[in-house]
Design a protein around this motif. Structure first.
Motif, mmCIF file in Angstrom:
data_model
loop_
_atom_site.group_PDB
_atom_site.id
_atom_site.type_symbol
_atom_site.label_atom_id
_atom_site.label_comp_id
_atom_site.label_asym_id
_atom_site.label_seq_id
_atom_site.Cartn_x
_atom_site.Cartn_y
_atom_site.Cartn_z
ATOM 1 N N ALA A 1 -20.800 6.143 61.206
ATOM 2 C CA ALA A 1 -20.115 5.972 59.918
ATOM 3 C C ALA A 1 -21.021 6.394 58.768
ATOM 4 N N TRP A 2 -22.332 6.102 58.887
ATOM 5 C CA TRP A 2 -23.281 6.551 57.863
ATOM 6 C C TRP A 2 -23.220 8.074 57.720
ATOM 7 N N ALA A 3 -23.197 8.767 58.851
ATOM 8 C CA ALA A 3 -23.152 10.233 58.823
ATOM 9 C C ALA A 3 -21.845 10.731 58.210
ATOM 10 N N ILE A 4 -20.740 10.052 58.537
ATOM 11 C CA ILE A 4 -19.443 10.457 57.982
ATOM 12 C C ILE A 4 -19.445 10.317 56.461
ATOM 13 N N VAL A 5 -20.025 9.216 55.973
ATOM 14 C CA VAL A 5 -20.115 9.007 54.520
ATOM 15 C C VAL A 5 -20.969 10.104 53.884
ATOM 16 N N ALA A 6 -22.078 10.441 54.527
ATOM 17 C CA ALA A 6 -22.949 11.498 53.990
ATOM 18 C C ALA A 6 -22.217 12.824 53.918
ATOM 19 N N VAL A 7 -21.467 13.151 54.964
ATOM 20 C CA VAL A 7 -20.689 14.390 54.983
ATOM 21 C C VAL A 7 -19.683 14.397 53.840
ATOM 22 N N ALA A 8 -18.993 13.277 53.644
ATOM 23 C CA ALA A 8 -17.977 13.187 52.584
ATOM 24 C C ALA A 8 -18.607 13.345 51.205
ATOM 25 N N VAL A 9 -19.760 12.706 50.994
ATOM 26 C CA VAL A 9 -20.420 12.766 49.687
ATOM 27 C C VAL A 9 -20.890 14.187 49.382
ATOM 28 N N VAL A 10 -21.554 14.812 50.357
ATOM 29 C CA VAL A 10 -22.068 16.173 50.123
ATOM 30 C C VAL A 10 -20.912 17.156 49.994
ATOM 31 N N TRP A 11 -19.834 16.957 50.748
ATOM 32 C CA TRP A 11 -18.650 17.820 50.590
ATOM 33 C C TRP A 11 -18.129 17.700 49.157
ATOM 34 N N ILE B 1 -19.809 16.848 46.467
ATOM 35 C CA ILE B 1 -20.760 17.491 45.554
ATOM 36 C C ILE B 1 -20.603 19.005 45.588
ATOM 37 N N TRP B 2 -20.480 19.571 46.774
ATOM 38 C CA TRP B 2 -20.366 21.024 46.924
ATOM 39 C C TRP B 2 -19.063 21.559 46.342
ATOM 40 N N ASN B 3 -17.982 20.829 46.533
ATOM 41 C CA ASN B 3 -16.656 21.383 46.243
ATOM 42 C C ASN B 3 -15.984 20.856 44.987
ATOM 43 N N LYS B 4 -16.439 19.713 44.478
ATOM 44 C CA LYS B 4 -15.715 19.092 43.367
ATOM 45 C C LYS B 4 -16.568 18.851 42.127
ATOM 46 N N THR B 5 -17.793 19.294 42.118
ATOM 47 C CA THR B 5 -18.644 19.077 40.946
ATOM 48 C C THR B 5 -19.118 20.410 40.380
ATOM 49 N N ALA B 6 -19.504 20.381 39.120
ATOM 50 C CA ALA B 6 -20.030 21.589 38.474
ATOM 51 C C ALA B 6 -21.319 22.036 39.161
ATOM 52 N N PHE B 7 -22.140 21.060 39.569
ATOM 53 C CA PHE B 7 -23.381 21.413 40.274
ATOM 54 C C PHE B 7 -23.088 22.188 41.558
ATOM 55 N N GLY B 8 -22.082 21.736 42.310
ATOM 56 C CA GLY B 8 -21.738 22.416 43.554
ATOM 57 C C GLY B 8 -21.275 23.842 43.318
ATOM 58 N N LYS B 9 -20.427 24.028 42.306
ATOM 59 C CA LYS B 9 -19.955 25.384 41.984
ATOM 60 C C LYS B 9 -21.112 26.260 41.527
ATOM 61 N N ASN B 10 -22.021 25.679 40.743
ATOM 62 C CA ASN B 10 -23.192 26.436 40.298
ATOM 63 C C ASN B 10 -24.111 26.786 41.462
ATOM 64 N N LEU B 11 -24.167 25.889 42.447
ATOM 65 C CA LEU B 11 -24.995 26.130 43.633
ATOM 66 C C LEU B 11 -24.538 27.398 44.354
#
Length: 552
Positions: free
Chosen positions: A403-413, A415-425
Motif C-alpha cells: 500500500a505504501w508503494a501504491i500511495v507513492a505511485v499515485a503521488v508521483v503520478w 506530480i508528473w501529470n497534474k502539476t506545473a512542476f510535472g509539465k515543466n519537467l
C-alpha cells in the motif's frame, strides 16, 4: 465481390442517412428549447461570472435572469426527455438492423477485394518489371563496350527505383481501401453522436476504441513499444513451466506473487525517484549507497537496545524514546540526509551544467566513504521487533508495504501529470533551450527533480529497513542503482529526455523484481542473474534508440 465505387457507396448509405436524419430533425426540435438552451445558458452564466466589466448589481441582475431561463429550459428538457429517448432508441434500433447488413458489410467486402486486387496487381507489375529488367540487361551485355559495367549498374538502380514505386503504389491503394472501410465504420458513430448528443454508451466507446486501435495498428511500432515485454513474458512463462519439473516448486502461487510485490515496494520509491532524473536525460549512480546510508540511520534510531556498532566512535541507545517518535525520527533523518546529497548533486548539475553521471558518481563515493568510515563497515543488527508491525502490518495476510508503494505511485503520478512542476519537467527534458525561452526555470526544475528523488530515496530506504528488520550496513543496497535505472528504461522512460510514464516505471520494477525472484527460486547463480539483467538492459536501450531514431 466487386469493388464499389464512391457513388455506389453513397447510394447504399443514402436511405440510412435519410431515415436517421428524419428522426434527428424531430429530436433537434425537442431539444431546441430544452437541452440546447440549457447548454447555451450554462455557458452564458459562466461568462457572466467571469466578467470583470459588469458591476455587482448588473452581474446579479443578469445572473438571476439567466438562472430563471435556465430553470425553465431544464424543465422543458425534463419534459421532453422520454420522447427524445424513444426517438434515439428508434434510430439506434434501425441502425442496428440495417447499417451492417445494408452498408458496412458491403463496404468491408469491397475493401478486402480492393486490397487483394492491389496485391495481385503488384505481383503482376513486379513480374513485368523483372522481365523488362532481364531484357535490358541482356541488351547491355550484348552491346558490349567499355561502359558495360556502369550501364549495368545504372540499370540495376532504375530497376530498384521502379520496384520501390510499384510497392509505394500498392501501399497507397491498400491504405485507401483501409481508409474507406474506417470511414464507413465511423459514419455510424457520427450519426449516433448527434442522436445521443455526444453521450455514447460504454459499449459504443469500447467499439470505437477497438476500431481506432485496429485502424492505427502498426506491426513495427507495436514491436518497438512492446517487443521487450513480450520476450520477458515468454521468459516468465518458460520459468513457470519448468519450475515444477526442475525444482519441484510452483512460481505462480499467491504467496510468491505477494513476495515479489513486497520486494518491489521499496524499490518502487527508488525507481520513481530516478525516473524524474532520466526524464531530464540524467541518471543517479548513488542510489545504492543512499539505501545503505538510510538503512544505517534507520537501524541506529530504531535499534533494539544499545547499537551493536558505533557511529564515529559513539554507541547510541534510543530505546528509552517513545517508539512512535523513533519511527518518525528515522523517517525524517532518512529523508533529510538523502535529500541533502541529491540536492548537492542537483545543484552542480543545474548550476554548472555538470552531467548527472559525474555529480551522482561523486555522491556515491562521498556517501560510501563517510558511512563506511563512520561505521567501520559494521552491521548494526536488528530493529525493535514491534516496529515492522506498526509501519507495515499485515492486514488479513495482506502486506501493507504494498500500500505504501501504491500511495507513492499515485503521488508521483499526480506530480508528473497534474502539476506545473510535472509539465515543466517534461518540457525541460524534451528541450531545455525551448523551455528556458518559454519562461521555465531550468535550474529550479532540475533541482526540484533531484530534491523529489532524495525524498523518495529516503522513504524507500526507511521502508526497506522495516521490511528487513534493520541490519543496516554501508554495503547494503549495492547494485540497487542499476536495478532502479534499468527498471525505468525497461518501462519506457527514455534517456533521450521528456518521454516516460509512471505506469512504465511500475511495470519495469515489477519485471525486474519478478525476474530476480524467479531466478533465485530456481537456484540460478547470482552472477548469471546479472547476465540476464544485462541483456534485458541492452535490449531496452536498443529499442529506445530505435524509437528515437525513427522519431527523428
Amino acid at each position: 465481390m466487386s469493388i464499389l465505387t464512391q457513388s455506389e457507396e453513397d447510394e447504399l448509405l443514402a436511405p440510412i442517412r435519410e431515415k436517421v436524419g428524419a428522426i434527428q430533425v424531430q429530436i433537434d426540435e425537442l431539444r431546441k428549447d430544452g437541452t440546447l438552451k440549457v447548454n447555451e445558458l450554462s455557458n452564458h452564466i459562466r461568462v457572466l461570472k467571469a466578467d470583470k466589466v459588469l458591476s455587482d448589481e448588473e452581474r446579479k441582475s443578469q445572473l438571476d435572469a439567466a438562472q430563471a431561463d435556465l430553470d425553465q429550459a431544464r424543465a422543458v428538457e425534463k419534459q421532453n426527455q422520454d420522447a427524445v429517448s424513444k426517438l434515439v432508441d428508434e434510430a439506434e434500433s434501425y441502425l442496428q438492423k440495417t447499417y451492417d447488413s445494408q452498408y458496412f458489410s458491403k463496404v468491408s467486402e469491397s475493401s478486402r477485394a480492393e486490397k487483394e486486387r492491389a496485391k495481385k496487381d503488384y505481383e503482376s507489375e513486379l513480374a513485368d518489371l523483372k522481365h523488362e529488367h532481364e531484357d535490358a540487361v541482356a541488351k547491355v551485355r550484348a552491346q558490349g563496350g567499355s561502359e558495360v559495367k556502369q550501364e549495368l549498374k545504372d540499370e540495376d538502380y532504375v530497376y530498384k527505383n521502379r520496384q520501390y514505386d510499384a510497392k509505394r503504389r500498392r501501399d497507397e491503394r491498400i491504405r485507401a481501401a483501409k481508409d474507406r472501410r474506417h470511414a464507413a465504420f465511423t459514419e455510424r458513430y457520427l450519426l449516433i453522436d448527434r442522436l445521443r448528443n455526444s453521450d455514447f454508451t460504454l459499449s459504443q466507446n469500447i467499439r470505437q476504441r477497438v476500431e481506432n486501435y485496429r485502424y492505427t495498428f502498426n506491426t513495427r511500432q507495436f514491436l518497438l513499444q512492446n517487443g521487450l515485454y513480450i520476450v520477458i513474458l515468454a521468459i516468465f512463462i518458460f520459468l513457470a513451466a519448468i519450475a515444477p519439473v526442475w525444482r519441484g516448486v510452483d512460481l505462480l502461487t499467491s504467496q510468491n506473487i505477494l513476495n515479489i510485490l513486497q520486494q518491489a515496494s521499496p524499490r518502487m520509491f527508488l525507481a520513481l525517484g530516478v525516473a524524474g532524473l532520466i526524464l531530464l536525460t540524467g541518471t543517479d549512480l548513488s542510489i545504492g549507497r543512499m539505501v545503505g546510508m538510510g538503512m544505517v540511520i534507520a537501524t541506529v534510531v530504531m535499534h533494539q537496545g544499545p547499537n551493536t556498532g558505533q557511529i564515529f566512535g559513539h554507541t547510541y541507545d534510543l530505546s528509552s524514546v517513545n517508539i512512535y517518535a523513533r519511527i518518525i525520527l528515522a523517517l525524517v533523518l532518512c529523508i533529510v540526509f538523502s535529500t541533502i546529497f541529491t540536492t548537492m548533486a542537483g545543484f552542480f548539475t543545474a548550476r554548472f551544467k555538470m552531467h548527472p553521471f559525474v555529480s551522482t558518481m561523486a555522491n556515491m563515493l562521498i556517501i560510501f566513504g563517510i558511512v563506511t568510515y563512520a561505521t567501520k563497515g559494521v552491521s548494526f543488527g536488528a530493529i525493535e521487533p514491534s516496529i515492522p508491525g506498526i509501519i507495515i502490518p499485515r492486514i488479513g495476510g495482506f502486506p501493507t508495504i504494498i500500500a505504501w508503494a501504491i500511495v507513492a505511485v499515485a503521488v508521483v503520478w499526480f506530480i508528473w501529470n497534474k502539476t506545473a512542476f510535472g509539465k515543466n519537467l517534461f518540457a525541460v527534458g524534451g528541450n531545455p533551450e525551448a523551455a528556458a525561452v518559454s519562461g521555465i526555470s531550468v535550474f529550479k526544475v532540475t533541482l526540484g527533480a533531484f530534491v523529489l528523488a532524495g525524498i523518495l530515496y529516503g522513504f524507500g530506504s526507511w521502508l526497506e529497513a522495516a521490511r528487513m528488520m534493520g541490519s543496516g550496513s554501508a554495503a547494503y543496497g549495492q547494485g540497487w542503482d542499476m536495478d532502479a535505472i534499468a527498471a525505468c528504461v525497461v518501462g519506457g522512460v527514455s534517456f533521450t529526455g521528456g518521454i516516460g510514464k509512471i505506469s512504465g516505471v511500475v511495470t519495469g520494477v515489477l519485471i525486474f523484481t519478478g525476474l530476480v525472484y524467479s531466478l533465485t527460486i530456481l537456484g540460478i547463480d547470482t552472477n548469471l542473474q546479472f547476465v540476464f539483467e544485462g541483456f534485458i538492459i541492452l535490449a531496452a536501450v536498443t529499442l529506445d534508440s530505435l524509437k528515437y531514431v525513427q522519431k527523428k
